[in-house]
Design a protein around this motif. Structure first.
Motif, PDB file in Angstrom:
ATOM      1  N   ILE A  64       0.846  -1.183   0.000  1.00 61.97           N
ATOM      2  CA  ILE A  64       0.000   0.000   0.000  1.00 61.97           C
ATOM      3  C   ILE A  64       0.886   1.239   0.000  1.00 61.97           C
ATOM      4  O   ILE A  64       1.723   1.411   0.887  1.00 61.97           O
ATOM      5  CB  ILE A  64      -0.934   0.001   1.223  1.00 61.97           C
ATOM      6  CG1 ILE A  64      -1.863  -1.219   1.176  1.00 61.97           C
ATOM      7  CG2 ILE A  64      -1.738   1.283   1.290  1.00 61.97           C
ATOM      8  CD1 ILE A  64      -2.662  -1.460   2.439  1.00 61.97           C
ATOM      9  N   HIS A  80      -0.145  -7.362  -4.940  1.00 64.54           N
ATOM     10  CA  HIS A  80      -1.433  -6.671  -4.912  1.00 64.54           C
ATOM     11  C   HIS A  80      -1.191  -5.275  -4.346  1.00 64.54           C
ATOM     12  O   HIS A  80      -0.627  -5.140  -3.251  1.00 64.54           O
ATOM     13  CB  HIS A  80      -2.431  -7.421  -4.032  1.00 64.54           C
ATOM     14  CG  HIS A  80      -2.768  -8.788  -4.527  1.00 64.54           C
ATOM     15  ND1 HIS A  80      -1.846  -9.818  -4.578  1.00 64.54           N
ATOM     16  CD2 HIS A  80      -3.934  -9.303  -5.001  1.00 64.54           C
ATOM     17  CE1 HIS A  80      -2.431 -10.908  -5.058  1.00 64.54           C
ATOM     18  NE2 HIS A  80      -3.696 -10.624  -5.330  1.00 64.54           N
ATOM     19  N   TYR A 138      -2.386  -1.007  -3.646  1.00 62.93           N
ATOM     20  CA  TYR A 138      -3.404   0.035  -3.522  1.00 62.93           C
ATOM     21  C   TYR A 138      -2.688   1.358  -3.297  1.00 62.93           C
ATOM     22  O   TYR A 138      -1.710   1.444  -2.560  1.00 62.93           O
ATOM     23  CB  TYR A 138      -4.351  -0.216  -2.351  1.00 62.93           C
ATOM     24  CG  TYR A 138      -5.256   0.978  -2.100  1.00 62.93           C
ATOM     25  CD1 TYR A 138      -6.337   1.230  -2.934  1.00 62.93           C
ATOM     26  CD2 TYR A 138      -4.981   1.873  -1.068  1.00 62.93           C
ATOM     27  CE1 TYR A 138      -7.142   2.346  -2.748  1.00 62.93           C
ATOM     28  CE2 TYR A 138      -5.779   2.989  -0.866  1.00 62.93           C
ATOM     29  CZ  TYR A 138      -6.860   3.221  -1.708  1.00 62.93           C
ATOM     30  OH  TYR A 138      -7.632   4.327  -1.529  1.00 62.93           O
ATOM     31  N   ASP A 139      -3.194   2.398  -3.944  1.00 60.23           N
ATOM     32  CA  ASP A 139      -2.725   3.762  -3.724  1.00 60.23           C
ATOM     33  C   ASP A 139      -3.929   4.678  -3.912  1.00 60.23           C
ATOM     34  O   ASP A 139      -4.842   4.365  -4.689  1.00 60.23           O
ATOM     35  CB  ASP A 139      -1.625   4.115  -4.730  1.00 60.23           C
ATOM     36  CG  ASP A 139      -0.893   5.407  -4.382  1.00 60.23           C
ATOM     37  OD1 ASP A 139       0.209   5.324  -3.813  1.00 60.23           O
ATOM     38  OD2 ASP A 139      -1.427   6.497  -4.673  1.00 60.23           O
ATOM     39  N   THR A 159      -2.059   2.888  -9.383  1.00 57.48           N
ATOM     40  CA  THR A 159      -2.422   1.484  -9.207  1.00 57.48           C
ATOM     41  C   THR A 159      -2.640   0.803 -10.553  1.00 57.48           C
ATOM     42  O   THR A 159      -2.161  -0.317 -10.784  1.00 57.48           O
ATOM     43  CB  THR A 159      -3.703   1.391  -8.354  1.00 57.48           C
ATOM     44  OG1 THR A 159      -3.522   2.127  -7.145  1.00 57.48           O
ATOM     45  CG2 THR A 159      -4.034  -0.050  -8.021  1.00 57.48           C
ATOM     46  N   ALA A 204      -4.260  -4.764  -9.200  1.00 55.92           N
ATOM     47  CA  ALA A 204      -4.835  -3.542  -8.637  1.00 55.92           C
ATOM     48  C   ALA A 204      -5.932  -3.890  -7.646  1.00 55.92           C
ATOM     49  O   ALA A 204      -6.765  -4.759  -7.902  1.00 55.92           O
ATOM     50  CB  ALA A 204      -5.387  -2.657  -9.747  1.00 55.92           C
ATOM     51  N   CYS A 205      -5.944  -3.183  -6.512  1.00 52.69           N
ATOM     52  CA  CYS A 205      -6.982  -3.373  -5.503  1.00 52.69           C
ATOM     53  C   CYS A 205      -7.676  -2.040  -5.243  1.00 52.69           C
ATOM     54  O   CYS A 205      -7.091  -0.970  -5.420  1.00 52.69           O
ATOM     55  CB  CYS A 205      -6.376  -3.902  -4.204  1.00 52.69           C
ATOM     56  SG  CYS A 205      -5.698  -5.577  -4.343  1.00 52.69           S
ATOM     57  N   GLY A 206      -8.928  -2.124  -4.789  1.00 50.59           N
ATOM     58  CA  GLY A 206      -9.722  -0.922  -4.641  1.00 50.59           C
ATOM     59  C   GLY A 206      -9.655  -0.260  -3.288  1.00 50.59           C
ATOM     60  O   GLY A 206     -10.162   0.842  -3.120  1.00 50.59           O
ATOM     61  N   SER A 207      -9.032  -0.920  -2.312  1.00 48.78           N
ATOM     62  CA  SER A 207      -8.945  -0.361  -0.964  1.00 48.78           C
ATOM     63  C   SER A 207      -7.894  -1.129  -0.178  1.00 48.78           C
ATOM     64  O   SER A 207      -7.505  -2.244  -0.561  1.00 48.78           O
ATOM     65  CB  SER A 207     -10.295  -0.485  -0.245  1.00 48.78           C
ATOM     66  OG  SER A 207     -10.588  -1.855   0.005  1.00 48.78           O
ATOM     67  N   ASP A 244      -9.221  -4.509   0.601  1.00 51.43           N
ATOM     68  CA  ASP A 244      -9.127  -5.423  -0.535  1.00 51.43           C
ATOM     69  C   ASP A 244      -7.746  -6.083  -0.559  1.00 51.43           C
ATOM     70  O   ASP A 244      -7.616  -7.301  -0.770  1.00 51.43           O
ATOM     71  CB  ASP A 244      -9.385  -4.644  -1.820  1.00 51.43           C
ATOM     72  CG  ASP A 244      -9.596  -5.521  -3.039  1.00 51.43           C
ATOM     73  OD1 ASP A 244      -9.787  -6.742  -2.872  1.00 51.43           O
ATOM     74  OD2 ASP A 244      -9.570  -4.993  -4.166  1.00 51.43           O
ATOM     75  N   VAL A 245      -6.704  -5.282  -0.331  1.00 49.68           N
ATOM     76  CA  VAL A 245      -5.354  -5.843  -0.254  1.00 49.68           C
ATOM     77  C   VAL A 245      -5.248  -6.827   0.903  1.00 49.68           C
ATOM     78  O   VAL A 245      -4.765  -7.958   0.764  1.00 49.68           O
ATOM     79  CB  VAL A 245      -4.307  -4.720  -0.079  1.00 49.68           C
ATOM     80  CG1 VAL A 245      -2.911  -5.307   0.093  1.00 49.68           C
ATOM     81  CG2 VAL A 245      -4.325  -3.760  -1.260  1.00 49.68           C
TER      82      VAL A 245
END
Length: 297
Positions: A11, A32, A34-35, A41, A51-54, A57-58
């Motif tokens: 992250i 995985h 997130y940014d 991302t 790519a993760c959404g939050s 999620d990571v």
């Protein structure tokens, strides 16, 4: 084969975090990321990451989550804010904290996560964006043996030097802020020396060449003064980073009434540069506080 294609989360895809993620991917991990900047991302995902959404999620996908955000406040947001990682991480997984923070905050975070059955590594880093990208940075770490057992190979994939400084959080952050004391003082001293040379009419390129081949040289002089020579203050590490980091140094020393005269002076120089409007420029912009000099570029 090494823990091939194992999932790992990261992250914060800033100057250091992006290089760390790239090093992990080269080492064979499913990374995985997130940014808060969605484009960062997506770009990493296009190059082979996930790519993760939050942060949650990571955390839900990975046994180890590495945080490379700016400070303690952002780390707390990553863990416990809306869509935070902590609640989503499987019990027994590891959170690796790579920011420069107050050591007491780091020790408290280890306990807070332990209450959630999560492991924690105090693992600040040093070396700059180029070394992060090449997997050659340094990590100053401390934490429980169980955390190292799960995350040790990941640390080795990101860094050329991984120092293990204790079996509880705290020592990693203590050593990092001592490093930042020196880094900040050295940048301030390098800027002061170059400013004096400019004031005295010495050709800046000649001064740089002489100093980098003489006993007065430092890594920071050699690394930062080219920014001054080029007149390029694009932030690799910003003035405000050292406002924060030297502030942490002084806070730590103040708690035990320990005097730090050089760190105090350097902190004031970065504060002056920030208040003059240079806070988001490269930390070499601390040279702009000196009067009566004509800077290159």
């Amino acid at each position: 084969m090494m823990a091939a294609m194992k999932n790992v989360g990261l992250i914060g895809l800033g100057a250091m975090g992006l290089g760390m993620a790239q090093s992990l991917r080269r080492a064979g991990y499913h990374v995985h990321v997130y940014d808060v900047r969605v484009d960062a991302t997506r770009t990493f995902a296009d190059e082979g990451g996930v790519a993760c959404g939050s942060p949650a999620d990571v955390g839900s996908r990975c046994e180890v989550v590495i945080s490379a955000v700016v400070n303690a406040a952002q780390t707390e947001q990553v863990l416990f804010g809306a869509g935070g990682a902590a609640a989503a991480m499987p019990r027994g997984s590891v959170f690796v904290m790579c920011s420069t923070v107050d050591p007491n905050w780091s020790m408290a975070m280890e306990q807070r996560l332990a209450a959630m059955d999560l492991l924690y590594l105090d693992a600040p880093m040093s070396g700059g964006a180029a070394r992060a990208a090449s997997g050659q940075m340094t990590m100053m770490t401390s934490g429980r043996p169980e955390a190292y057992a799960r995350a040790g190979e990941l640390l080795d994939a990101m860094a050329a030097k991984v120092y293990r400084l204790g079996d509880r959080a705290g020592n990693g952050s203590k050593v990092k802020i001592i490093n930042q004391l020196l880094a900040g003082v050295h940048i301030a001293a390098a800027a002061e020396a170059m400013a004096l040379g400019l004031r005295e009419g010495v050709a800046p390129e000649a001064l740089f060449d002489v100093i980098t081949h003489s006993a007065g040289n430092s890594w920071m002089f050699e690394n930062r003064m080219p920014h001054v020579l080029k007149g390029d203050y694009t932030p690799l590490s910003a003035v405000d980073i050292f406002v924060k980091d030297l502030g942490l140094v002084l806070d730590t020393a103040r708690a035990t009434k320990f005097p730090l005269p050089l760190a105090s002076t350097a902190h004031q120089m970065f504060m002056q540069a920030s208040s003059a409007g240079y806070g988001r420029e490269d930390d070499a912009a601390v040279i702009k506080i000196f009067p009566g000099i004509d800077l290159p570029g």
